[in-house]
Design an enzyme around this catalytic site. Sequence first.
Site, PDB file in Angstrom:
ATOM      1  N   GLU A   1       7.852  12.473   9.895  1.00 56.42           N
ATOM      2  CA  GLU A   1       7.122  11.636   8.929  1.00 56.42           C
ATOM      3  C   GLU A   1       8.116  11.038   7.935  1.00 56.42           C
ATOM      4  OE1 GLU A   1       4.134  13.949   6.882  1.00 56.42           O
ATOM      5  OE2 GLU A   1       3.887  12.435   5.305  1.00 56.42           O
TER       6      GLU A   1
ATOM      7  N   ASP B   1      -5.389  13.690  13.845  1.00 57.43           N
ATOM      8  CA  ASP B   1      -5.934  14.302  15.061  1.00 57.43           C
ATOM      9  C   ASP B   1      -5.328  13.679  16.319  1.00 57.43           C
ATOM     10  OD1 ASP B   1      -7.489  15.993  13.566  1.00 57.43           O
ATOM     11  OD2 ASP B   1      -9.392  14.999  13.985  1.00 57.43           O
TER      12      ASP B   1
ATOM     13  N   ASN C   1       5.795   6.298   9.823  1.00 56.14           N
ATOM     14  CA  ASN C   1       5.445   6.131   8.413  1.00 56.14           C
ATOM     15  C   ASN C   1       3.976   5.698   8.409  1.00 56.14           C
ATOM     16  OD1 ASN C   1       4.975   5.443   5.788  1.00 56.14           O
ATOM     17  ND2 ASN C   1       6.830   4.203   5.535  1.00 56.14           N
TER      18      ASN C   1
ATOM     19  N   HIS D   1       8.676   8.403   4.525  1.00 56.56           N
ATOM     20  CA  HIS D   1       8.207   7.532   3.441  1.00 56.56           C
ATOM     21  C   HIS D   1       9.423   6.927   2.768  1.00 56.56           C
ATOM     22  CE1 HIS D   1       4.227   9.003   4.046  1.00 56.56           C
ATOM     23  NE2 HIS D   1       4.719  10.229   4.080  1.00 56.56           N
TER      24      HIS D   1
ATOM     25  N   TYR E   1       9.898  -0.539  -2.901  1.00 55.49           N
ATOM     26  CA  TYR E   1      10.265  -0.459  -1.482  1.00 55.49           C
ATOM     27  C   TYR E   1      11.561  -1.185  -1.123  1.00 55.49           C
ATOM     28  CZ  TYR E   1       5.509   1.336  -1.142  1.00 55.49           C
ATOM     29  OH  TYR E   1       4.372   2.086  -1.318  1.00 55.49           O
TER      30      TYR E   1
ATOM     31  N   ALA F   1      -0.368   4.159   3.760  1.00 54.20           N
ATOM     32  CA  ALA F   1      -1.532   4.660   3.007  1.00 54.20           C
ATOM     33  C   ALA F   1      -2.390   5.612   3.838  1.00 54.20           C
ATOM     34  CB  ALA F   1      -2.356   3.485   2.501  1.00 54.20           C
TER      35      ALA F   1
ATOM     36  N   ARG G   1       5.243   9.560  -7.660  1.00 58.63           N
ATOM     37  CA  ARG G   1       4.238   8.509  -7.828  1.00 58.63           C
ATOM     38  C   ARG G   1       2.860   9.120  -8.135  1.00 58.63           C
ATOM     39  NH1 ARG G   1       4.876   4.343  -3.086  1.00 58.63           N
ATOM     40  NH2 ARG G   1       3.620   3.107  -4.552  1.00 58.63           N
TER      41      ARG G   1
ATOM     42  N   HIS H   1      -2.481   9.505   3.310  1.00 61.51           N
ATOM     43  CA  HIS H   1      -3.289  10.192   2.304  1.00 61.51           C
ATOM     44  C   HIS H   1      -4.787  10.159   2.621  1.00 61.51           C
ATOM     45  CE1 HIS H   1       0.556   9.436   0.491  1.00 61.51           C
ATOM     46  NE2 HIS H   1       0.338   8.137   0.439  1.00 61.51           N
TER      47      HIS H   1
ATOM     48  N   ARG I   1      -0.862  10.333  -3.904  1.00 60.44           N
ATOM     49  CA  ARG I   1       0.165  10.190  -2.862  1.00 60.44           C
ATOM     50  C   ARG I   1       0.851  11.526  -2.551  1.00 60.44           C
ATOM     51  NH1 ARG I   1       0.606   4.544  -2.299  1.00 60.44           N
ATOM     52  NH2 ARG I   1       0.160   3.509  -4.271  1.00 60.44           N
TER      53      ARG I   1
ATOM     54  N   ARG J   1       6.905  -6.974  -0.540  1.00 61.98           N
ATOM     55  CA  ARG J   1       5.927  -6.108  -1.177  1.00 61.98           C
ATOM     56  C   ARG J   1       6.592  -5.185  -2.209  1.00 61.98           C
ATOM     57  NH1 ARG J   1       3.738  -0.670   1.788  1.00 61.98           N
ATOM     58  NH2 ARG J   1       2.141  -0.180   0.252  1.00 61.98           N
TER      59      ARG J   1
ATOM     60  N   PRO K   1      -0.125   0.560   7.621  1.00 63.06           N
ATOM     61  CA  PRO K   1      -0.575  -0.659   6.964  1.00 63.06           C
ATOM     62  C   PRO K   1       0.348  -1.124   5.831  1.00 63.06           C
ATOM     63  CG  PRO K   1      -1.958   1.191   6.336  1.00 63.06           C
ATOM     64  CD  PRO K   1      -1.089   1.661   7.466  1.00 63.06           C
ATOM     65  N   ASN K   2       0.449  -2.430   5.725  1.00 57.10           N
ATOM     66  CA  ASN K   2       1.194  -3.146   4.673  1.00 57.10           C
ATOM     67  C   ASN K   2       2.709  -3.101   4.843  1.00 57.10           C
ATOM     68  OD1 ASN K   2      -1.200  -3.889   3.123  1.00 57.10           O
ATOM     69  ND2 ASN K   2      -1.361  -1.712   2.674  1.00 57.10           N
TER      70      ASN K   2
ATOM     71  N   SER L   1       9.533   5.472  -0.211  1.00 55.68           N
ATOM     72  CA  SER L   1       9.569   5.878  -1.621  1.00 55.68           C
ATOM     73  C   SER L   1       9.437   7.399  -1.725  1.00 55.68           C
ATOM     74  CB  SER L   1       8.429   5.198  -2.386  1.00 55.68           C
ATOM     75  OG  SER L   1       7.171   5.648  -1.885  1.00 55.68           O
TER      76      SER L   1
END
Length: 150
Positions: free
Chosen positions: A101, A90, A77, A103, A25, A80, A110, A83, A114, A20, A12-13, A105
Amino acid sequence: MQKKQIWVLHGPNLNRLGLREPQIYGHTTLDQINQRLTQLGESQGFLVQCHQSNHEGALIDLIHQAPSAPVSGFVINPAAFTHTSVALRDALAAVDLPFIEVHISNVYRREPFRHQSYFSDLAQAVICGFGPRGYELALDHLIAQLQPSS
Ligand code: DQA
C-alpha cells in the site's frame, strides 16, 4: 521464460497528479510515475502494468482479473478508497496476492479520517509520506520478494 507481471493500481483523483494540490502531492504527473515504474520493472526482468481508475467497481474488476493474467503482486495507492472501501479490501483478500500500500502524502499528518485504512492489515508493507518515490520503494521491495532466492 515469461516475465512475471506486477500491476500498479492507482485510485481516484490520482490522474490529476501534478495539478492536484501540489503543496501536498507535488508536481510529478502520473505518467511520469508510471514511466519510472515500468522502467524499474524492466531493468529487473519484470513486466509492470499501471492502471488508474476513479471508479471503485472498475478497480475491483481489474483485481479479479489479476490471477488469470497472471499477476504476481500489486503496488496499490487506493487514494480516498483507502478510508472507505470494504469492497476493494475484500477484492484484494479474495485474490490473495501480495500487495504493498502506497500513499504519496503522510496521511498521519493530515485529517483524522485519513488515519484509518481498510488495507494496511492485509498489506505486506505500507509506505507513506515519501512522495512519488514511495511507489519506487514499494516496487523495489515487491520485486525483491518475488525474485527466486539464490
Ligand atoms: C493519498 C492519501 C489519501 O488520503 C487521499 O484521499 C488521496 C491520496 C496519498 O497518496 O497520499 O487521494 O492516498
